[in-house]
Design an enzyme around this catalytic site. Structure first.
Site, mmCIF file in Angstrom:
data_model
loop_
_atom_site.group_PDB
_atom_site.id
_atom_site.type_symbol
_atom_site.label_atom_id
_atom_site.label_comp_id
_atom_site.label_asym_id
_atom_site.label_seq_id
_atom_site.Cartn_x
_atom_site.Cartn_y
_atom_site.Cartn_z
ATOM 1 C CG ASP A 158 -2.312 0.616 0.820
ATOM 2 O OD1 ASP A 158 -2.322 1.637 0.086
ATOM 3 O OD2 ASP A 158 -3.352 0.074 1.226
ATOM 4 C CG HIS A 164 -15.756 -0.844 -5.323
ATOM 5 N ND1 HIS A 164 -16.870 -0.636 -4.546
ATOM 6 C CD2 HIS A 164 -14.695 -0.627 -4.508
ATOM 7 C CE1 HIS A 164 -16.495 -0.314 -3.321
ATOM 8 N NE2 HIS A 164 -15.186 -0.308 -3.275
#
Length: 424
Positions: free
Chosen positions: A279, A325
């Site tokens: 990340d 998404h």
């Protein structure tokens, strides 16, 4: 006459499924959820209790349809158009901290309550009485307010309370500006050309914007906890829904994996797997990084990497949970293309994300939930949920060497697995 038969059929369906539900609860010595202040706030039925679980979903769908038929199309449309007022009374209850001011046992007069929250009594009373139509508080005697189970949740469930605040405070204005944003930026896939930008007069994208205000960011994070705890989103579906054991001693790169809690959960159950959790630095803080449990420290590694930059880790699987998404096609293609420098023939791309059902193929609750989520992604980041064909097309756009394999939904899950292979 078919319309008359539909009413009868729905009534029979409700009766039949209500019996299944109550018989099950009675056999287990359980109570149903209730609005009484000390009642249950959730139905004590898990997806594993297949027959009563499906019966409950059938009741929800059938009562909704029967309600709408009984109103008729004209009244249904009128009611739908002013449903935003539900947000108004709920927002007032949240903003003025009414739940905190009402005693958990007993009641309080409207005037005393108005004095405590510093809102004129008549304005407060009409807002609360409207909230009562949604089972938020009740009036045990004229002029007095008491808690229901629903309002008590606003007092005791911190993630859920922040979900209410996030929806009624932070997203209300953006929702009202979606159509304006569509007119201003037709077909945009940019995350800083959204209704949020119009509503708040900012040029920042959604995630940068919420980080500018600590209270906003904290509310968002807690709200996402409430969302993640909703039916069908449990982490167990991710752990049990994919054949991780078949990977053997593979290395899995958890892309955008934050603090690695998903990888840790999978690693606990599948001891042969190793995980490299990636990340950006902004998602890692000194107080949270390095919190991998000691017994997993040799198999779960927290590292820094931006998934828009070329991948350098050689692995058998690249895993994305709840990532795609949040981006439009343009940026999803970039994410997949950034993987290619590290990919070896046979490497798998595994995505755990929402997938829109074909119209009419899912139950009412699931379809309503996913299509609502689809709209919220447009509100905040100009992204969307996808159908199975959209996932296949996404891989094709990124690189012809990707081969779309399949998409499936674990039983009782709201999230799907989407899998592709690198053919090299």
């Amino acid at each position: 006459m078919s319309s008359l038969k539909r009413i009868t059929d729905l009534s029979d369906k409700i009766s039949k499924n209500s019996k299944i539900l109550t018989d099950y609860l009675s056999s287990k010595g359980l109570e149903a959820a209730a609005f009484d202040v000390d009642g249950l706030d959730e139905f004590p039925i898990s997806p594993a209790d297949e027959e009563p679980y499906k019966a409950r979903l059938n009741i929800i769908a059938a009562t909704k349809e029967l309600h709408d038929i009984s109103l008729g199309p004209k009244e249904s449309l009128r009611y739908l158009a002013w449903d935003s007022v539900n947000q108004l009374s709920l927002q007032a209850v949240y903003e003025f901290k009414v739940a905190e001011a009402v005693p958990l046992s007993g009641s309080i007069s409207y005037q005393d309550l108005a004095d405590k929250v510093n809102v004129p009594m008549l304005n407060l009373r009409r807002l609360i009485r409207h909230a009562m139509t949604n089972h938020i508080f009740h009036e045990p005697e004229k002029g007095f307010v008491a808690h229901t189970r629903t309002s008590r949740l606003l007092l005791e469930d911190l993630p859920l309370t922040n979900w209410v605040g996030f929806m009624t405070e932070d997203l209300w204005l953006p929702i009202a500006n979606v159509v304006k944003a569509m007119k201003k930026w037709p077909g945009s896939g940019e995350s800083n050309e959204t209704s949020v930008n119009l509503a708040y007069g900012t040029s920042a994208n959604w995630f940068d914007f919420i980080q500018q205000n600590k209270a906003f960011a904290n509310r968002y994070n807690l709200a996402m906890q409430a969302h993640g705890g909703g039916e069908g989103f449990a982490l167990t579906h991710t752990v049990d829904g994919y054949p991780w054991a078949e990977l053997g001693e593979a290395t899995v790169v958890d892309m955008g994996g934050n603090q690695g809690y998903v990888s840790m959960a999978i690693a606990e159950k599948f001891p042969k797997l190793k995980f490299v959790v990636q990340d950006t630095a902004g998602m890692r803080t000194p107080s949270t990084i390095g919190k991998v449990p000691e017994h997993l420290a040799d198999r779960v590694f927290l590292t820094t990497h931006d998934f828009f930059t070329p991948q350098t880790v050689d692995a058998q699987v690249y895993f994305f949970r709840w990532i795609f998404h949040g981006f439009s096609e343009k940026y999803c293609v970039k994410i997949l293309q950034a993987l290619t420098p590290a990919l070896k023939k046979g490497a798998r791309i595994v995505i755990n994300d929402g997938t829109l059902p074909e119209p009419g193929t899912a139950g009412y609750v699931e379809e309503k939930s996913m299509r609502t989520m689809d709209l919220f992604m447009q509100v905040t980041v100009n992204a969307r949920e996808r159908e199975i064909d959209d996932w296949a097309e996404l891989f094709k756009q990124a690189d012809e060497r990707y081969r779309f394999l399949k998409a499936w939904k674990p039983e009782k899950s709201r999230m799907w697995f989407i899998e592709a292979e690198w053919t090299g």
